[in-house]
Scaffold this motif. Structure first.
Motif, PDB file in Angstrom:
ATOM      1  N   UNK A   1      34.377  43.288 -45.568  1.00 27.11           N
ATOM      2  CA  UNK A   1      33.746  44.291 -46.423  1.00 27.11           C
ATOM      3  C   UNK A   1      32.235  44.032 -46.494  1.00 27.11           C
ATOM      4  N   UNK A   2      31.526  44.896 -47.187  1.00 24.91           N
ATOM      5  CA  UNK A   2      30.065  44.803 -47.217  1.00 24.91           C
ATOM      6  C   UNK A   2      29.574  43.530 -47.903  1.00 24.91           C
ATOM      7  N   UNK A   3      30.314  43.047 -48.896  1.00 24.60           N
ATOM      8  CA  UNK A   3      29.901  41.821 -49.579  1.00 24.60           C
ATOM      9  C   UNK A   3      30.044  40.612 -48.657  1.00 24.60           C
ATOM     10  N   UNK A   4      31.139  40.529 -47.924  1.00 26.32           N
ATOM     11  CA  UNK A   4      31.335  39.437 -46.960  1.00 26.32           C
ATOM     12  C   UNK A   4      30.263  39.489 -45.862  1.00 26.32           C
ATOM     13  N   UNK A   5      29.972  40.720 -45.429  1.00 24.70           N
ATOM     14  CA  UNK A   5      28.946  40.895 -44.404  1.00 24.70           C
ATOM     15  C   UNK A   5      27.593  40.394 -44.911  1.00 24.70           C
ATOM     16  N   UNK A   6      27.253  40.746 -46.144  1.00 20.96           N
ATOM     17  CA  UNK A   6      25.973  40.335 -46.727  1.00 20.96           C
ATOM     18  C   UNK A   6      25.881  38.814 -46.833  1.00 20.96           C
ATOM     19  N   UNK A   7      26.951  38.165 -47.279  1.00 18.92           N
ATOM     20  CA  UNK A   7      26.965  36.711 -47.395  1.00 18.92           C
ATOM     21  C   UNK A   7      26.771  36.077 -46.016  1.00 18.92           C
ATOM     22  N   UNK A   8      27.502  36.574 -45.043  1.00 21.86           N
ATOM     23  CA  UNK A   8      27.399  36.043 -43.680  1.00 21.86           C
ATOM     24  C   UNK A   8      26.002  36.262 -43.117  1.00 21.86           C
ATOM     25  N   UNK A   9      25.452  37.444 -43.356  1.00 20.74           N
ATOM     26  CA  UNK A   9      24.112  37.783 -42.888  1.00 20.74           C
ATOM     27  C   UNK A   9      23.081  36.824 -43.492  1.00 20.74           C
ATOM     28  N   UNK A  10      23.157  36.610 -44.790  1.00 20.19           N
ATOM     29  CA  UNK A  10      22.202  35.720 -45.471  1.00 20.19           C
ATOM     30  C   UNK A  10      22.325  34.284 -44.961  1.00 20.19           C
ATOM     31  N   UNK A  11      23.521  33.819 -44.719  1.00 20.02           N
ATOM     32  CA  UNK A  11      23.719  32.459 -44.196  1.00 20.02           C
ATOM     33  C   UNK A  11      23.112  32.314 -42.809  1.00 20.02           C
ATOM     34  N   UNK A  12      23.303  33.341 -41.978  1.00 19.09           N
ATOM     35  CA  UNK A  12      22.741  33.291 -40.631  1.00 19.09           C
ATOM     36  C   UNK A  12      21.213  33.333 -40.663  1.00 19.09           C
ATOM     37  N   UNK A  13      20.653  34.168 -41.527  1.00 11.76           N
ATOM     38  CA  UNK A  13      19.200  34.238 -41.669  1.00 11.76           C
ATOM     39  C   UNK A  13      18.663  32.884 -42.143  1.00 11.76           C
ATOM     40  N   UNK A  14      19.331  32.274 -43.111  1.00 12.65           N
ATOM     41  CA  UNK A  14      18.913  30.962 -43.612  1.00 12.65           C
ATOM     42  C   UNK A  14      18.930  29.928 -42.492  1.00 12.65           C
ATOM     43  N   UNK A  15      19.988  29.920 -41.678  1.00 11.51           N
ATOM     44  CA  UNK A  15      20.092  28.985 -40.562  1.00 11.51           C
ATOM     45  C   UNK A  15      18.985  29.222 -39.538  1.00 11.51           C
ATOM     46  N   UNK A  16      18.712  30.477 -39.231  1.00 12.03           N
ATOM     47  CA  UNK A  16      17.655  30.814 -38.275  1.00 12.03           C
ATOM     48  C   UNK A  16      16.306  30.345 -38.790  1.00 12.03           C
ATOM     49  N   UNK A  17      16.015  30.574 -40.057  1.00 10.99           N
ATOM     50  CA  UNK A  17      14.740  30.154 -40.635  1.00 10.99           C
ATOM     51  C   UNK A  17      14.609  28.635 -40.665  1.00 10.99           C
ATOM     52  N   UNK A  18      15.697  27.939 -40.949  1.00  8.64           N
ATOM     53  CA  UNK A  18      15.666  26.477 -40.930  1.00  8.64           C
ATOM     54  C   UNK A  18      15.365  25.959 -39.524  1.00  8.64           C
ATOM     55  N   UNK A  19      16.002  26.565 -38.534  1.00  8.49           N
ATOM     56  CA  UNK A  19      15.765  26.157 -37.147  1.00  8.49           C
ATOM     57  C   UNK A  19      14.331  26.462 -36.727  1.00  8.49           C
ATOM     58  N   UNK A  20      13.815  27.597 -37.160  1.00  9.12           N
ATOM     59  CA  UNK A  20      12.438  27.955 -36.843  1.00  9.12           C
ATOM     60  C   UNK A  20      11.466  26.974 -37.487  1.00  9.12           C
ATOM     61  N   UNK A  21      11.727  26.604 -38.726  1.00 11.99           N
ATOM     62  CA  UNK A  21      10.874  25.626 -39.403  1.00 11.99           C
ATOM     63  C   UNK A  21      10.910  24.285 -38.671  1.00 11.99           C
ATOM     64  N   UNK A  22      12.078  23.856 -38.259  1.00  8.75           N
ATOM     65  CA  UNK A  22      12.197  22.608 -37.502  1.00  8.75           C
ATOM     66  C   UNK A  22      11.427  22.689 -36.188  1.00  8.75           C
ATOM     67  N   UNK A  23      11.517  23.818 -35.516  1.00  9.97           N
ATOM     68  CA  UNK A  23      10.800  24.002 -34.254  1.00  9.97           C
ATOM     69  C   UNK A  23       9.288  23.948 -34.474  1.00  9.97           C
ATOM     70  N   UNK A  24       8.834  24.491 -35.581  1.00  8.96           N
ATOM     71  CA  UNK A  24       7.405  24.465 -35.879  1.00  8.96           C
ATOM     72  C   UNK A  24       6.926  23.040 -36.144  1.00  8.96           C
ATOM     73  N   UNK A  25       7.739  22.239 -36.820  1.00  9.21           N
ATOM     74  CA  UNK A  25       7.383  20.841 -37.064  1.00  9.21           C
ATOM     75  C   UNK A  25       7.289  20.091 -35.735  1.00  9.21           C
ATOM     76  N   UNK A  26       8.278  20.284 -34.881  1.00 11.88           N
ATOM     77  CA  UNK A  26       8.273  19.630 -33.571  1.00 11.88           C
ATOM     78  C   UNK A  26       7.061  20.090 -32.760  1.00 11.88           C
TER      79      UNK A  26
END
Length: 66
Positions: free
Chosen positions: A2-27
């Motif tokens: 449903x839309x709520x599950x989709x939103x939760x999954x979307x936010x988790x993926x965005x958070x993971x992507x941003x964390x990886x991007x931040x790590x890449x910037x540090x490196x």
């Protein structure tokens, strides 16, 4: 899903992507610093080689090549 599950999954993926991007910037920042250090070391070595060669030239008052 449903839309709520989709939103939760979307936010988790965005958070993971941003964390990886931040790590890449540090490196990337660390790599940039290391490259600058290597460049400085190469310049110092080049200066030392030029100075040594100048001292080895005949008539420069330096030692002989033997």
């Amino acid at each position: 899903m449903d839309s709520q599950e989709f939103e939760v999954r979307y936010r988790e993926q965005i958070k993971e992507i941003l964390n990886r991007l931040q790590s890449a910037m540090v490196v990337s920042s660390q790599l940039e610093h290391t490259i600058a250090d290597i460049g400085e070391a190469v310049q110092l070595l080049s200066r030392d080689v030029e100075q040594f060669l100048a001292e080895q030239r005949p008539g420069s008052g330096g030692g002989s090549l033997s």
